[in-house]
Design a protein around this motif. Structure first.
Motif, short mmCIF file in Angstrom:
data_model
loop_
_atom_site.label_atom_id
_atom_site.label_comp_id
_atom_site.label_asym_id
_atom_site.label_seq_id
_atom_site.Cartn_x
_atom_site.Cartn_y
_atom_site.Cartn_z
N ALA A 15 0.83 -1.21 0.00
CA ALA A 15 0.00 0.00 0.00
C ALA A 15 0.87 1.26 0.00
N VAL A 16 1.94 1.26 0.78
CA VAL A 16 2.85 2.41 0.82
C VAL A 16 3.56 2.56 -0.51
N ARG A 22 4.47 4.57 -7.08
CA ARG A 22 3.60 4.58 -8.27
C ARG A 22 2.84 5.89 -8.43
N GLY A 23 2.98 6.82 -7.46
CA GLY A 23 2.44 8.16 -7.61
C GLY A 23 0.94 8.29 -7.43
N VAL A 24 0.31 7.33 -6.79
CA VAL A 24 -1.13 7.42 -6.57
C VAL A 24 -1.40 8.31 -5.35
N ALA A 25 -2.36 9.20 -5.47
CA ALA A 25 -2.70 10.09 -4.35
C ALA A 25 -3.18 9.27 -3.16
N VAL A 26 -2.88 9.79 -1.97
CA VAL A 26 -3.25 9.07 -0.75
C VAL A 26 -4.76 8.90 -0.67
N THR A 27 -5.48 9.95 -1.02
CA THR A 27 -6.94 9.88 -0.94
C THR A 27 -7.49 8.80 -1.87
N GLN A 28 -6.98 8.76 -3.12
CA GLN A 28 -7.45 7.77 -4.08
C GLN A 28 -7.05 6.36 -3.65
N ALA A 29 -5.79 6.21 -3.20
CA ALA A 29 -5.33 4.89 -2.78
C ALA A 29 -6.14 4.37 -1.59
N ALA A 349 6.79 -7.40 -10.34
CA ALA A 349 5.62 -8.24 -10.58
C ALA A 349 4.65 -8.17 -9.40
N LYS A 350 5.19 -8.18 -8.17
CA LYS A 350 4.32 -8.10 -7.00
C LYS A 350 3.55 -6.78 -6.99
N ALA A 351 4.22 -5.69 -7.33
CA ALA A 351 3.54 -4.39 -7.33
C ALA A 351 2.42 -4.37 -8.37
N ASP A 352 2.67 -4.97 -9.53
CA ASP A 352 1.66 -4.98 -10.58
C ASP A 352 0.46 -5.86 -10.20
N VAL A 353 0.72 -7.01 -9.62
CA VAL A 353 -0.37 -7.89 -9.19
C VAL A 353 -1.16 -7.25 -8.05
N PHE A 354 -0.45 -6.62 -7.12
CA PHE A 354 -1.12 -5.91 -6.02
C PHE A 354 -2.04 -4.82 -6.57
N ASP A 355 -1.54 -4.06 -7.55
CA ASP A 355 -2.34 -3.01 -8.16
C ASP A 355 -3.58 -3.59 -8.83
N TYR A 356 -3.42 -4.73 -9.52
CA TYR A 356 -4.57 -5.33 -10.19
C TYR A 356 -5.62 -5.81 -9.18
N ILE A 357 -5.19 -6.49 -8.14
CA ILE A 357 -6.15 -7.07 -7.19
C ILE A 357 -6.85 -5.99 -6.38
#
Length: 385
Positions: A15-16, A22-29, A349-357
């Protein structure tokens, strides 16, 4: 009584990473992961202040641990100096242009002053070198490098140096094969590797550990935490296989637990189940369905099910249709996200799978089985109904 939600260390770190890397805003994440915004901000601060020991669990760092951290920082500095000398050991007989080129190439990895001192050149000389006009060979390298990169991308990342070299020659440029190899290496362009043989499960399966197929292809559940299905798959990276274990709740098709590791052991599927328990709470009457892999038939995993009061169900031997809901999830994961990608590290790969799930499948992907809403939206609608 409201049950306090618990998140394990793996979930917090990913999550962090979502926010910081990956530059996702905290509110959106926070909205995507279904956690409070202040909680996510706290995780970010904690990981930023101490990346190595963030989220250790209960307890604080002891004084001797703080001293160990200080020694580790000193050791890291010495290691950095050693790595510079090791990486640039072939440069001491070279001219200053080669040494300054090394500093320019690695200035993102090590401090400029430290590299200049290790190589025996001045820092001011390096900045003066950077302001000089570029040589003809340097300009030719840039032009050839662009041509080589375009050839590589046009081949869908399948061409090696020899085929790229022939494309460059056909375009009218004259150069040698070794030069193209160097230019590709400098840009970290590497042809897609051949498909590796699939990993083989060589674990022992005890006949007494096989459970009957109690699910019997009844992939509908009237309420949450009544029927969970589980399985794992594998993704190839430049570092080797990454195994991804997932637990789905058949009520909403939500991925309630997952784990990603470099080995397919009982710990892999155990961690996925424990994440599901932490996120959903310990169920009263739950049926857990999987295939007959040695990880699910292991004594360790079966004891965990017994301790949690979970009924075990398993597919028939060699029958993928008995766990088709799980197979469908992994097909979606690979078709919609991982197929065609080249992961340089398992962490990528872990970051990409985490993002997908967590950011796509659970929160936004419309699922046909539940009326073309996302699993999270389906659960929220059912709570309001």
């Amino acid at each position: 009584m409201v049950t306090r939600r618990t998140f394990n260390r793996e979930f917090k770190l990913e999550a962090v990473r979502l926010v910081r890397e990956r530059g996702v805003a905290v509110t959106q994440a926070a909205r995507d992961l279904d956690v409070h915004e202040n909680v996510l901000r706290k995780w970010v601060r904690e990981q930023k202040s101490d990346p190595q020991h963030a989220f250790p669990g209960q307890g604080l760092m002891k004084p001797e641990q703080a001293e160990i951290e200080r020694l580790k920082r000193e050791n890291a500095k010495l290691k950095m100096e050693r790595d510079i000398l090791k990486k640039g050991r072939g440069l001491f007989r070279q001219g200053v242009d080669v040494k300054y080129g090394f500093v320019a190439k690695h200035r993102g990895a090590w401090p400029i002053g430290m590299m200049c001192e290790a190589l025996g050149v001045s820092r001011s000389g390096f900045y003066a070198w950077r302001s000089r006009p570029r040589s003809q060979r340097s300009r030719d390298d840039e032009r050839l490098g662009q041509q080589a990169r375009q050839s590589f991308l046009d081949s869908d990342r399948t061409y090696g140096a020899r085929r790229v070299w022939r494309d460059v020659l056909e375009a009218g440029s004259r150069c040698g094969l070794h030069r193209i190899e160097r230019l590709l290496r400098m840009q970290a362009l590497r042809a897609r590797p051949r498909r590796r043989g699939l990993p083989v499960d060589r674990g022992d399966r005890s006949g007494g550990a096989i459970a009957p197929n109690l699910l019997d292809r009844q992939f509908q559940a009237p309420a949450p935490n009544q029927k969970w299905v589980a399985d794992f798959t594998y993704l190839w990276t430049a570092e080797g296989w990454l195994f991804v274990a997932v637990v789905l709740d058949l009520y909403s098709r939500r991925a309630v637990g997952w784990s990603m590791q470099s080995q397919m052991t009982a710990q892999l599927v155990t961690d996925a189940l424990m994440m599901a328990i932490w996120r959903r709470g310990q169920p009263v009457a739950l049926l857990h369905h999987s295939d007959r892999g040695s990880q699910y038939t292991s004594d360790r995993f079966r004891r965990l099910l017994d301790e949690l009061g979970i009924t075990c169900s398993m597919s028939r031997s060699g029958n993928c249709w008995d766990n088709s809901a799980m197979e469908s999830f992994f097909k979606s994961l690979k078709t919609e996200r991982t197929d065609g990608k080249v992961y340089r590290t398992r962490a990528d790969a872990k970051a990409d799978v985490f993002d997908y799930i967590e950011r796509f499948y659970n929160s936004r992907r419309r699922h046909s089985t539940i009326g073309y809403v996302s699993p999270l939206q389906f659960e929220q609608q059912m709570q309001l109904a």
